[in-house]
Design a protein around this motif. Structure first.
Motif, short mmCIF file in Angstrom:
data_model
loop_
_atom_site.label_atom_id
_atom_site.label_comp_id
_atom_site.label_asym_id
_atom_site.label_seq_id
_atom_site.Cartn_x
_atom_site.Cartn_y
_atom_site.Cartn_z
N ALA A 201 0.83 -1.19 0.00
CA ALA A 201 0.00 0.00 0.00
C ALA A 201 0.87 1.25 0.00
CB ALA A 201 -0.91 -0.02 1.24
N ARG A 202 1.91 1.22 0.82
CA ARG A 202 2.78 2.37 0.93
C ARG A 202 3.50 2.61 -0.40
NH1 ARG A 202 7.48 1.48 4.87
NH2 ARG A 202 8.02 0.09 3.15
N ALA A 203 3.99 1.53 -0.98
CA ALA A 203 4.72 1.68 -2.24
C ALA A 203 3.80 2.21 -3.34
CB ALA A 203 5.32 0.34 -2.64
N ASP A 204 2.56 1.70 -3.36
CA ASP A 204 1.62 2.15 -4.39
C ASP A 204 1.34 3.65 -4.24
OD1 ASP A 204 1.57 -0.30 -5.48
OD2 ASP A 204 -0.32 -0.94 -4.53
N ALA A 205 1.09 4.02 -2.99
CA ALA A 205 0.77 5.43 -2.74
C ALA A 205 1.92 6.32 -3.13
CB ALA A 205 0.43 5.62 -1.26
N LEU A 206 3.11 5.90 -2.75
CA LEU A 206 4.28 6.71 -3.06
C LEU A 206 4.47 6.83 -4.58
CD1 LEU A 206 6.82 5.46 -0.35
CD2 LEU A 206 5.76 7.72 -0.51
N ARG A 207 4.27 5.71 -5.27
CA ARG A 207 4.49 5.71 -6.71
C ARG A 207 3.47 6.64 -7.39
NH1 ARG A 207 5.76 0.08 -6.19
NH2 ARG A 207 7.95 -0.21 -6.73
N ALA B 149 8.32 7.98 5.89
CA ALA B 149 9.77 7.76 5.78
C ALA B 149 10.33 7.10 7.03
CB ALA B 149 10.47 9.09 5.53
N LYS B 150 9.64 7.30 8.17
CA LYS B 150 10.13 6.71 9.41
C LYS B 150 9.51 5.37 9.71
CE LYS B 150 10.73 11.33 11.38
NZ LYS B 150 10.14 12.31 12.30
N GLU B 151 8.55 5.03 8.94
CA GLU B 151 7.79 3.81 9.25
C GLU B 151 8.67 2.56 9.11
OE1 GLU B 151 4.33 1.96 6.84
OE2 GLU B 151 3.56 3.70 7.93
N ASP B 152 8.46 1.64 10.03
CA ASP B 152 9.25 0.39 10.00
C ASP B 152 8.30 -0.76 9.85
OD1 ASP B 152 11.02 -1.62 10.22
OD2 ASP B 152 11.45 -1.33 12.37
N ASP B 153 8.39 -1.41 8.73
CA ASP B 153 7.47 -2.51 8.45
C ASP B 153 8.09 -3.88 8.68
OD1 ASP B 153 5.31 -0.93 7.77
OD2 ASP B 153 6.16 -0.56 5.78
N GLU B 154 9.23 -3.90 9.26
CA GLU B 154 9.91 -5.19 9.48
C GLU B 154 9.09 -6.03 10.44
OE1 GLU B 154 14.47 -6.72 10.34
OE2 GLU B 154 13.82 -4.72 10.98
N ALA C 265 9.81 8.76 0.04
CA ALA C 265 8.85 9.53 0.82
C ALA C 265 9.48 10.81 1.35
CB ALA C 265 8.31 8.67 1.98
N GLU C 266 10.70 10.67 1.84
CA GLU C 266 11.41 11.82 2.37
C GLU C 266 11.65 12.87 1.27
OE1 GLU C 266 12.23 12.09 5.54
OE2 GLU C 266 13.17 14.07 5.29
N SER C 267 12.01 12.33 0.14
CA SER C 267 12.30 13.21 -1.00
C SER C 267 11.04 13.97 -1.42
CB SER C 267 12.85 12.36 -2.15
OG SER C 267 13.02 13.14 -3.30
#
Lengths: 359, 628
Positions: free
Chosen positions: B338-344, B443-448, B380-382
């Protein structure tokens, strides 16, 4: 003691007198030596040894080549001693009766009725100083007749015993180089001589002196310096000389060590000798040493006296082995080895002497 | 009184007096000789006492000198000269031609009237009277007596000399004490107490490990025996290693294997399946992260499906923990997708609107290429930074572009809905600010996943324990244990010289593969493609010339992977290999079967020498080597 008499030794004689007697004895011997020296050139060692034999009361066998003055020495000695001198020239045909004498039938014209009678014809042995010249040329029978008289100081003629007058002093000579037709003395008979003196050849100086004396005017007779009584007194004093036990033990050790079977015998003795000296050898050693002490005016024997007389007193009493003879070992060299091997003093004292010598 | 007796009376006192003097000097000489010998022995004994550091005995050794003196006197008495000996000695020194010996021998002569006796006594007395002490006295001193002052001086010197330093005693192997304040490695093990646990049992085990690490840290600060420290570190490492392998362990092994097999059925998830089979949940997570961040949705769906199936299989076979881990992985995958899709989409919009610049373009491409969470975070940071710099015109243009994109996607599309929301947000400055904050949070999120984090923590703890062990001066590193970072440059381990040396020593060299993210265990921290990892510990023979600064050119290491950190299959050990520690027979060593407390030894260590095929000619050497 100019008259030739010494004070006799009796019980209770004061020591001072004995001491004086010792001094006089030494002086007498010195005079005798000087007197002989007037005639005999050099040979002082031979003269001394002959005088030791005279003082000790023994007989002396002189061995040396012809012409070395043996007979002259004996004749001179006899002249100096105021004693009867007789000389026997030993030859192979010399009979015992020629030496000791014999009974002879005597026809007295004054007593014809009584018939003839035997009387003793005394031989030359009845002298007081007897020169047995070239003793090894006579047969053993004749030699034994002399040796009996030497041992017993008496002879028996036709069953009658005749005591010889004291002092009785035999000086025999023999020539070591002419052995053809000689009869060497058996060891048992050699043992009867107190000393065997070797007469050496004179030195050059001595020979020059001999030439001077013998080819010019005769020097004249030697003076008489010692009487019969004086000699007897010397012999008595000689017997009074004291031998300390260590000195006597040293003499005994020397004699025992001359026996090749003894554990103390040094190697030259074991290799060069067949028989050593016996009891008579030890007696001769001490007696001769006493004579030496007396001649030097001492009342006691020193180790050096024993060492001085060891050669003349023992050289004719030891019998070399075949190996020794083959190796040319002389009796004197064996005796020298003995003297070197046997210590005079105990080891601890000897060690101190060595330390002192080193210091 | 007869004259002879008078003279005897004069001789005897003289002789006795001289005899006493001579004997006294001889006795003195013997005594001095004895004392010299005794003192020589005393010096030797004192020297020995000094050498052996028995200082108090030195003074008593001087008694040997006194004993020697007494022995010398006793010897002198035993060898006392008789009168005859003294007389002969006096005759010799006075050259009296045995007059004294003859006189001394006349002592018991019963013929007191013999005039010759009196003359001899007088002669001897005269000789003794004239004798001088210097001439007669035997010398007392001998060369050996020089030892007396020398040995006395030696004794004094030895008695006053300080004792030599005590010889160094041999230290039993491992009994040296180690004390170190540098126990940072143990801190990683201590931090396991804060790590999440799979279940209460694991919580308990992790706490126990952390507690033991804490205790060991305190002991190392105080100082403990090296062998004790090594033993405890080894136990710690074993416990950590066992914990790393605890997922799907034992009876749950079948579930794990089934799940792994299921994942390996597809090419897409084959690597993930292998990582699961190897208990390498970090790699599994990384693999899933790559798929989740990929642009292809079909792949994501397939991967999620495989995860579902694998989870189901694990659950069926009783491996609940494996199933839960896979479900967690699936959930993480959803979030990442979801995060990658949103960012893209936002990135595409910004590019379409002509805002964002080159940086946005680069980061967007990086996300497509790498598919990692890190790339997504940087993107995300960028984008947050780009939004911050937007002018009102640009913001308006971007909102319009997003609205246009939403319209293109259709009314029913979720993506279109999200784009429409984004466009709405950008309509106002407040919305724009809110969007920036969301991007920064992203950018700070940790999904590990928790399992991956846990395993990372365990790896860190194990590395820390090893670092601590090496810090104690252990000779030589263990083969293949992460020397890849010795060059000090993440991703370029081969630049370190020590790395090559380790390769020869360990004979493995897998850790030497210079690939970021695929280094050895030691170089694990440098495995990030962004090159900000830290170099791990170096070997004790590290002579690397690298700068250890941790910066290195990026290397495309996608798809490469090191097996150096591959966990051991905790099955039956190979014959002759030692995989863990077991309680040994009490007191047993490699050589002997003992009765003491050896705590724990390897099953093959007990009588290992006797069981080995070491040739007989070398066997004794090997025994001695292993002698405790």
């Amino acid at each position: 003691m100019r008259s030739g008499a010494l004070p006799g030794k009796t019980d209770g004689v004061m020591a001072d007198q004995f001491e004086a007697g010792l001094r006089q004895a030494a002086e007498a011997v010195a005079r005798l030596r000087d007197a002989i020296g007037h005639v005999v050139v050099g040979q002082s060692a031979v003269v001394n040894q002959v005088m030791w034999g005279l003082v000790a009361g023994g007989h002396v066998l002189l061995e040396g080549a012809p012409g070395l003055g043996k007979t002259l020495l004996v004749r001179t000695l006899a002249e100096c001693l105021d004693l009867r001198f007789s000389r026997i020239q030993f030859t192979p045909d010399l009979m015992p009766s020629d030496v000791i004498g014999t009974n002879v039938l005597v026809m007295d014209p004054a007593q014809r009725a009584a018939g003839s009678m035997f009387t003793v014809q005394r031989g030359p042995i009845f002298g007081q100083v007897v020169l047995a010249d070239e003793i090894n040329r006579a047969t053993p029978k004749t030699q034994s007749a002399l040796l009996e008289a030497m041992a017993e100081h008496a002879v028996t003629i036709a069953g009658t015993r005749h005591v010889l007058e004291e002092p009785f002093f035999v000086l025999a000579t023999e020539n070591p180089i002419e052995m053809e037709g000689t009869y060497p003395l058996p060891e048992a008979q050699l043992d009867r001589f107190l000393l065997k003196v070797l007469v050496p050849s004179p030195s050059e100086d001595e020979l020059v002196a001999v030439l001077a004396r013998t080819t010019g005017r005769s020097p004249g007779a030697a003076p008489r310096v010692l009487s019969r009584e004086g000699i007897l007194t010397l012999r008595a004093l000689c017997r009074d000389v004291i031998v300390a036990e260590p000195v006597a033990r040293y003499a005994a050790r020397l004699v025992r060590a001359s026996d090749p079977s003894s554990p103390d015998a040094p190697e030259p003795v074991k290799r060069g000798l067949r028989y050593g000296a016996g009891v008579r050898g030890a007696q001769s050693l001490v007696l001769a040493a006493k004579a030496v002490a007396l001649c030097e005016g001492r009342a006691h024997v020193a180790f050096q006296d024993i060492e001085n007389v060891a050669r003349p007193a023992l050289r004719h009493r030891i019998i070399r082995s075949f190996e020794g003879e083959a190796d040319g070992v002389s009796p004197d060299s064996v005796i020298d080895a003995l003297l070197a091997a046997i210590p005079t003093r105990p080891a601890n004292v000897d060690a101190e002497r060595a330390k002192a010598a080193r210091a | 009184m007869p004259d002879g007796l008078n003279r005897d009376a004069r001789f005897r006192p003289l002789f006795e007096r001289w005899a006493r003097r001579v004997r006294a000097r001889l006795a003195l000489r013997h005594a001095l000789t004895g004392a010299a010998a005794g003192l020589a022995i005393a010096v030797i004994a004192a020297g020995a006492a000094w050498k052996t550091r028995h200082g108090a005995l030195r003074r008593y050794t001087a008694a040997a000198g006194a004993l020697g003196l007494v022995a010398g006197l006793a010897w002198a008495r035993r060898r006392r000269w008789s009168d005859g000996d003294v007389a002969l000695y006096l005759d010799q020194r006075l050259e009296s031609e045995e007059a004294i010996a003859t006189a001394a021998g006349l002592r018991d002569h019963d013929d007191a009237d013999d005039p010759a006796r009196a003359v001899v006594l007088a002669t001897a007395a005269s000789a003794l009277r004239d004798a001088g002490a210097k001439r007669v006295h035997p010398s007392v001193l001998k060369p050996v007596h020089a030892l007396v002052p020398l040995t006395v001086a030696g004794l004094v010197a030895i008695a006053r000399a300080p004792l030599p330093p005590a010889p160094a005693t041999a230290v039993a192997p491992g009994t040296t004490r180690v004390q170190t304040a540098d126990v940072a490695g143990l801190e990683k093990a201590i931090r396991l107490a804060q790590a999440s646990a799979r279940d209460p049992a694991q919580r308990e085990r992790l706490d126990a490990i952390a507690k033991e690490a804490e205790k060991l840290k305190a002991d190392l600060r105080e100082g403990i025996e090296k062998r004790d420290a090594q033993d405890r570190i080894a136990r710690l490492k074993d416990a950590i290693g066992e914990e790393r392998l605890s997922l799907g362990a034992g009876e749950k092994r079948g579930g794990l294997e089934s799940a792994a097999s299921k994942l390996e059925e597809s090419d897409l998830t084959r690597a993930a399946g292998k990582a699961l089979g190897d208990h390498d949940l970090e790699s599994l997570d990384e693999e899933m992260e790559r798929i989740a961040n990929a642009r292809e949705k079909a792949d994501r769906e397939l991967a999620k499906k495989k995860l579902d199936e694998a989870s189901e299989l694990a659950k069926k076979q009783g491996a609940e923990d494996v199933a839960k881990a896979l479900e967690d992985e699936k959930g993480a995958m959803d979030r990442r997708s979801a995060r990658a899709d949103a960012l893209r989409e936002l990135a595409d919009g910004m590019k379409g609107a002509g805002v964002g610049g080159d940086e946005l373009q680069t980061e967007s491409e990086a996300l497509d290429r790498k598919g990692s969470d890190a790339a997504a975070r940087r993107l995300a940071e960028s984008m947050a930074k780009a939004l911050e710099k937007l002018t009102p015109e640009e913001r308006k243009r971007l909102a319009e572009k997003l609205a246009e994109m939403a319209k293109k996607r259709g009314v029913a599309s979720a993506d279109a809905e999200r784009l429409k929301d984004l466009a709405d947000d950008l309509a106002t400055p407040e919305g724009q600010k809110r969007l920036e904050d969301q991007l920064r949070d992203l950018a700070k999120e940790d999904d590990e996943t928790e399992e991956s984090k846990r395993q990372g923590a365990l790896d860190d703890a194990e590395d820390g324990a090893e670092g601590t062990e090496r810090g104690m001066g252990r000779e030589g590193g263990e083969p293949g244990q992460g020397e890849g970072q010795q060059g000090g440059k993440p991703g370029h381990g081969q630049q370190g010289e020590g790395q090559q040396g380790e390769g020869q020593q360990g004979g493995q060299g897998q850790s030497a593969i210079p690939v970021p993210g695929a280094g050895s265990r030691g170089g694990r921290g440098s495995g990030k493609s962004d090159g900000d990892g830290r170099g791990g510990h170096g070997g004790s023979r590290d002579e690397g010339t690298g700068d250890h600064q941790g910066s290195t050119p990026l290397v495309d290491a996608h798809g490469l992977k090191s097996r150096a950190r591959g966990p051991l299959n905790k099955a039956q050990g190979m014959p002759g290999s030692i995989t863990t520690y077991v309680p040994g027979r009490a007191g047993a060593t490699a050589n002997t079967r003992g009765t003491g407390d050896l705590r724990a030894v390897g099953p093959r260590e007990v009588e290992g020498v006797e069981q080995s095929d070491v040739p007989e000619e070398y066997r004794e050497q090997v025994r001695q080597y292993f002698q405790p």
